[in-house]
Design a protein around this motif. Structure first.
Motif, PDB file in Angstrom:
ATOM      1  N   VAL A 184      49.452  35.246  53.847  1.00 46.12           N
ATOM      2  CA  VAL A 184      48.023  35.145  54.164  1.00 46.12           C
ATOM      3  C   VAL A 184      47.210  35.972  53.179  1.00 46.12           C
ATOM      4  CG1 VAL A 184      46.259  35.682  55.890  1.00 46.12           C
ATOM      5  CG2 VAL A 184      48.427  34.660  56.609  1.00 46.12           C
ATOM      6  N   THR A 185      47.691  37.184  52.888  1.00 41.13           N
ATOM      7  CA  THR A 185      46.985  38.082  51.970  1.00 41.13           C
ATOM      8  C   THR A 185      46.935  37.505  50.556  1.00 41.13           C
ATOM      9  OG1 THR A 185      47.597  40.030  53.270  1.00 41.13           O
ATOM     10  CG2 THR A 185      47.023  40.398  50.965  1.00 41.13           C
ATOM     11  N   LEU A 186      48.051  36.952  50.099  1.00 36.80           N
ATOM     12  CA  LEU A 186      48.079  36.363  48.759  1.00 36.80           C
ATOM     13  C   LEU A 186      47.135  35.172  48.659  1.00 36.80           C
ATOM     14  CD1 LEU A 186      51.861  36.486  47.767  1.00 36.80           C
ATOM     15  CD2 LEU A 186      49.965  37.676  46.652  1.00 36.80           C
ATOM     16  N   PHE A 187      47.111  34.341  49.689  1.00 36.74           N
ATOM     17  CA  PHE A 187      46.200  33.195  49.649  1.00 36.74           C
ATOM     18  C   PHE A 187      44.755  33.671  49.612  1.00 36.74           C
ATOM     19  CE2 PHE A 187      43.721  29.729  51.591  1.00 36.74           C
ATOM     20  CZ  PHE A 187      44.046  28.711  50.702  1.00 36.74           C
ATOM     21  N   MET A 188      44.418  34.657  50.434  1.00 39.19           N
ATOM     22  CA  MET A 188      43.068  35.213  50.438  1.00 39.19           C
ATOM     23  C   MET A 188      42.717  35.772  49.063  1.00 39.19           C
ATOM     24  SD  MET A 188      40.206  36.080  52.055  1.00 39.19           S
ATOM     25  CE  MET A 188      40.436  36.248  53.835  1.00 39.19           C
ATOM     26  N   GLY A 189      43.622  36.564  48.492  1.00 43.28           N
ATOM     27  CA  GLY A 189      43.334  37.227  47.230  1.00 43.28           C
ATOM     28  C   GLY A 189      43.257  36.273  46.053  1.00 43.28           C
ATOM     29  N   LEU A 190      44.178  35.318  45.981  1.00 47.10           N
ATOM     30  CA  LEU A 190      44.214  34.430  44.822  1.00 47.10           C
ATOM     31  C   LEU A 190      43.075  33.410  44.833  1.00 47.10           C
ATOM     32  CD1 LEU A 190      48.070  33.925  44.550  1.00 47.10           C
ATOM     33  CD2 LEU A 190      46.601  35.269  43.046  1.00 47.10           C
ATOM     34  N   GLN A 191      42.713  32.903  46.026  1.00 48.35           N
ATOM     35  CA  GLN A 191      41.556  32.011  46.043  1.00 48.35           C
ATOM     36  C   GLN A 191      40.278  32.788  45.718  1.00 48.35           C
ATOM     37  OE1 GLN A 191      38.826  31.660  48.358  1.00 48.35           O
ATOM     38  NE2 GLN A 191      39.413  33.492  49.519  1.00 48.35           N
ATOM     39  N   SER A 192      40.222  34.061  46.116  1.00 48.29           N
ATOM     40  CA  SER A 192      39.077  34.900  45.754  1.00 48.29           C
ATOM     41  C   SER A 192      39.056  35.171  44.257  1.00 48.29           C
ATOM     42  CB  SER A 192      39.121  36.227  46.516  1.00 48.29           C
ATOM     43  OG  SER A 192      38.975  36.027  47.905  1.00 48.29           O
ATOM     44  N   SER A 193      40.240  35.287  43.653  1.00 48.69           N
ATOM     45  CA  SER A 193      40.321  35.522  42.215  1.00 48.69           C
ATOM     46  C   SER A 193      39.654  34.390  41.448  1.00 48.69           C
ATOM     47  CB  SER A 193      41.793  35.646  41.802  1.00 48.69           C
ATOM     48  OG  SER A 193      41.901  35.892  40.424  1.00 48.69           O
ATOM     49  N   LEU A 194      39.893  33.146  41.874  1.00 55.16           N
ATOM     50  CA  LEU A 194      39.241  32.011  41.226  1.00 55.16           C
ATOM     51  C   LEU A 194      37.736  32.024  41.490  1.00 55.16           C
ATOM     52  CD1 LEU A 194      41.758  29.081  41.843  1.00 55.16           C
ATOM     53  CD2 LEU A 194      41.480  30.518  39.815  1.00 55.16           C
ATOM     54  N   ALA A 195      37.345  32.412  42.707  1.00 54.82           N
ATOM     55  CA  ALA A 195      35.914  32.443  43.041  1.00 54.82           C
ATOM     56  C   ALA A 195      35.167  33.437  42.165  1.00 54.82           C
ATOM     57  CB  ALA A 195      35.732  32.786  44.518  1.00 54.82           C
ATOM     58  N   TYR A 196      35.704  34.636  41.982  1.00 56.72           N
ATOM     59  CA  TYR A 196      35.013  35.641  41.182  1.00 56.72           C
ATOM     60  C   TYR A 196      35.122  35.346  39.688  1.00 56.72           C
ATOM     61  CZ  TYR A 196      34.304  38.077  45.511  1.00 56.72           C
ATOM     62  OH  TYR A 196      33.902  38.386  46.792  1.00 56.72           O
ATOM     63  N   SER A 197      36.133  34.587  39.304  1.00 59.12           N
ATOM     64  CA  SER A 197      36.197  34.115  37.926  1.00 59.12           C
ATOM     65  C   SER A 197      35.060  33.137  37.646  1.00 59.12           C
ATOM     66  CB  SER A 197      37.547  33.440  37.657  1.00 59.12           C
ATOM     67  OG  SER A 197      38.613  34.371  37.773  1.00 59.12           O
ATOM     68  N   VAL A 198      34.724  32.320  38.627  1.00 62.71           N
ATOM     69  CA  VAL A 198      33.583  31.406  38.495  1.00 62.71           C
ATOM     70  C   VAL A 198      32.292  32.197  38.359  1.00 62.71           C
ATOM     71  CG1 VAL A 198      32.159  29.719  39.744  1.00 62.71           C
ATOM     72  CG2 VAL A 198      34.634  29.433  39.633  1.00 62.71           C
ATOM     73  N   PHE A 199      32.098  33.213  39.214  1.00 57.25           N
ATOM     74  CA  PHE A 199      30.897  34.048  39.120  1.00 57.25           C
ATOM     75  C   PHE A 199      30.745  34.627  37.715  1.00 57.25           C
ATOM     76  CE2 PHE A 199      30.860  35.289  43.895  1.00 57.25           C
ATOM     77  CZ  PHE A 199      30.234  34.099  44.199  1.00 57.25           C
ATOM     78  N   GLY A 200      31.851  35.148  37.163  1.00 57.89           N
ATOM     79  CA  GLY A 200      31.764  35.867  35.903  1.00 57.89           C
ATOM     80  C   GLY A 200      31.813  35.001  34.658  1.00 57.89           C
ATOM     81  N   TRP A 201      32.566  33.887  34.713  1.00 59.49           N
ATOM     82  CA  TRP A 201      32.883  33.206  33.462  1.00 59.49           C
ATOM     83  C   TRP A 201      32.511  31.726  33.390  1.00 59.49           C
ATOM     84  CZ3 TRP A 201      33.659  36.000  29.416  1.00 59.49           C
ATOM     85  CH2 TRP A 201      34.185  37.294  29.545  1.00 59.49           C
ATOM     86  N   LEU A 202      32.161  31.088  34.490  1.00 60.07           N
ATOM     87  CA  LEU A 202      31.864  29.656  34.403  1.00 60.07           C
ATOM     88  C   LEU A 202      30.650  29.391  33.515  1.00 60.07           C
ATOM     89  CD1 LEU A 202      32.529  26.794  35.123  1.00 60.07           C
ATOM     90  CD2 LEU A 202      31.198  27.034  37.235  1.00 60.07           C
TER      91      LEU A 202
END
Length: 427
Positions: free
Chosen positions: A243-261
């Motif tokens: 559960v923690t890995l799914f939460m963290g890794l999907q958040s990793s993509l979300a914050y990558s969008v904020f910073g780099w898209l």
């Protein structure tokens, strides 16, 4: 017993709605006993204003990142540090939230951290690399603690309208992110090309939110004691880590969008304002996806397919933005928003469904947020470093694929119809 539990156990109370538990957040059972104010319109407005301010400090940086790099001489690796530090602070300071709330009181803690957020945002107006870094740390700390405490306040003061307030909270949070992503570059151009002024502009809504929240600060009282519980076994449970890995890794993509898209799109030839609008639209699409995903995910026997589809849409959308013909980018921006909005909602839903009671859900939420957001910070950092090393976006695209594959595997594990092995004992 919490107010919400009293409400559910009261004679004649309506049957417990699982969606109410979606607002359980980090160690809510450890928060100070509330001095409850009337949950009226002003409280709703206050909470909405706070939620609006929990993402602009993150989503406003990407649209002007090219200007920052050009004016300050930062490398892409150095710029990636600016996108990473606030996300690290979400996890690190979020884990301190219950302790801060016990010391200051929940309402005063929110006020104090709103002011920290405003200070960090204002510091970025100095326009130096050091000010940007310190501002990122302060803003991340303010968001991290408030992020954890705000859902607890919502659950406490709206025990019979938790599902409705979840939607309102999510919509306000996404709206703040979307507006900041779309408006920052136009503000910079209106300010004579000053990206520093545009970044500091987001201090204004934070100060307004703090001023309105002052109306919700209760009189000081002696801290009331309350019975608590201890939850053991989560940190050694494989399902809890999935559960923690799914939460963290999907958040990793979300914050990558904020910073780099936005920088990705601009490098591909999209005009700066248009790139910011595309990011804004992608974030707004997340609102609808986040509202629909939980009900769809809970219709089947388990959530494995839902978690996997979320990551398929997220990775496909991200890859489309990087590699697909430029004329199709709007399609991929929407696909990305659907995937990421659904992934965030499913991650929250898994915390509830994998827990047998509210106490376990609260501690699993604390674990998944604290570790997850810290893990999530690696995405923006690595994307920036890979871009710096290779000079292109192919390597970051492969990283996105790798994150998506691991997140999908974690989601398949977390989506099984099981519950975490945790022992709850009174203190």
């Amino acid at each position: 017993m919490s107010i919400a539990e009293q409400h559910r156990n009261a004679p004649g109370a309506a049957p417990h709605d699982l969606s109410d538990d979606l607002l359980i957040d980090a160690e809510i059972d450890d928060l100070p006993a509330p001095t409850r104010l009337k949950a009226g319109l002003l409280l709703v407005v206050s909470l909405v204003l706070i939620a609006i301010n929990l993402r602009p400090a993150l989503s406003s940086l990407g649209p002007v990142l090219k200007e920052i790099i050009a004016d300050t001489g930062l490398s892409a690796g150095g710029a990636s540090l600016l996108t990473t530090v606030p996300v690290v602070c979400l996890g690190l300071f979020g884990m301190l939230a219950p302790r801060i709330a016990r010391r200051l009181g929940t309402e005063r803690a929110v006020l104090a951290l709103l002011l920290v957020l405003a200070l960090g945002t204002a510091l970025r107006g100095l326009g130096t690399p050091a000010a940007l870094l310190v501002g990122a740390i302060l803003a991340g700390a303010g968001i991290g603690v408030t992020n954890v405490l705000l859902p607890g306040i919502v659950k406490r003061d709206f025990p019979d309208k938790a599902a409705l307030m979840t939607g309102v909270y999510t919509m306000a949070l996404c709206a703040g992110a979307a507006v900041a992503a779309g408006a920052t570059l136009p503000i910079a151009r209106a300010a004579g090309g000053s990206w520093a002024v545009a970044l500091a502009f987001w201090t204004i809504p934070a100060v307004i939110a703090a001023a309105v929240w002052l109306t919700q600060i209760p009189p000081r009282q002696g801290q009331a004691g309350h019975a608590g519980v201890t939850v053991r076994g989560l940190w050694t449970d494989p399902l809890a880590w999935q559960v923690t890995l799914f939460m963290g890794l999907q958040s990793s993509l979300a914050y990558s969008v904020f910073g780099w898209l936005a920088p990705i799109l601009r490098d591909r030839g999209v005009e700066g304002v248009a790139a910011g609008i595309m990011v804004s639209v992608s974030i707004m699409v997340q609102v609808a996806a986040a509202l629909v995903a939980p009900s769809l995910a809970t219709r089947g026997r388990d959530q494995r397919l839902a978690a996997l589809l979320c990551m398929v849409f997220s990775v496909a959308g991200f890859w489309g933005c990087i590699f697909a013909p430029l004329g199709t980018v709007w399609l991929w921006v929407v696909v990305l928003g659907i995937g990421q909005g659904a992934a965030f909602a499913v991650a929250l839903t898994l915390v509830v469904l994998r827990s047998r009671d509210a106490h376990v859900a609260a501690h699993l939420s604390s674990m998944s947020q604290g570790v997850g957001y810290t893990l999530a910070s690696g995405g923006p950092l690595l994307i920036g470093l890979l871009h710096d090393w290779t000079g292109g976006w192919t390597a970051p695209g492969l990283l996105v694929l790798g994150i998506g594959l691991v997140a999908g595997a974690a989601g398949i594990g977390a989506g099984r119809a099981r519950q975490v092995a945790a022992i709850v004992t009174p203190r």
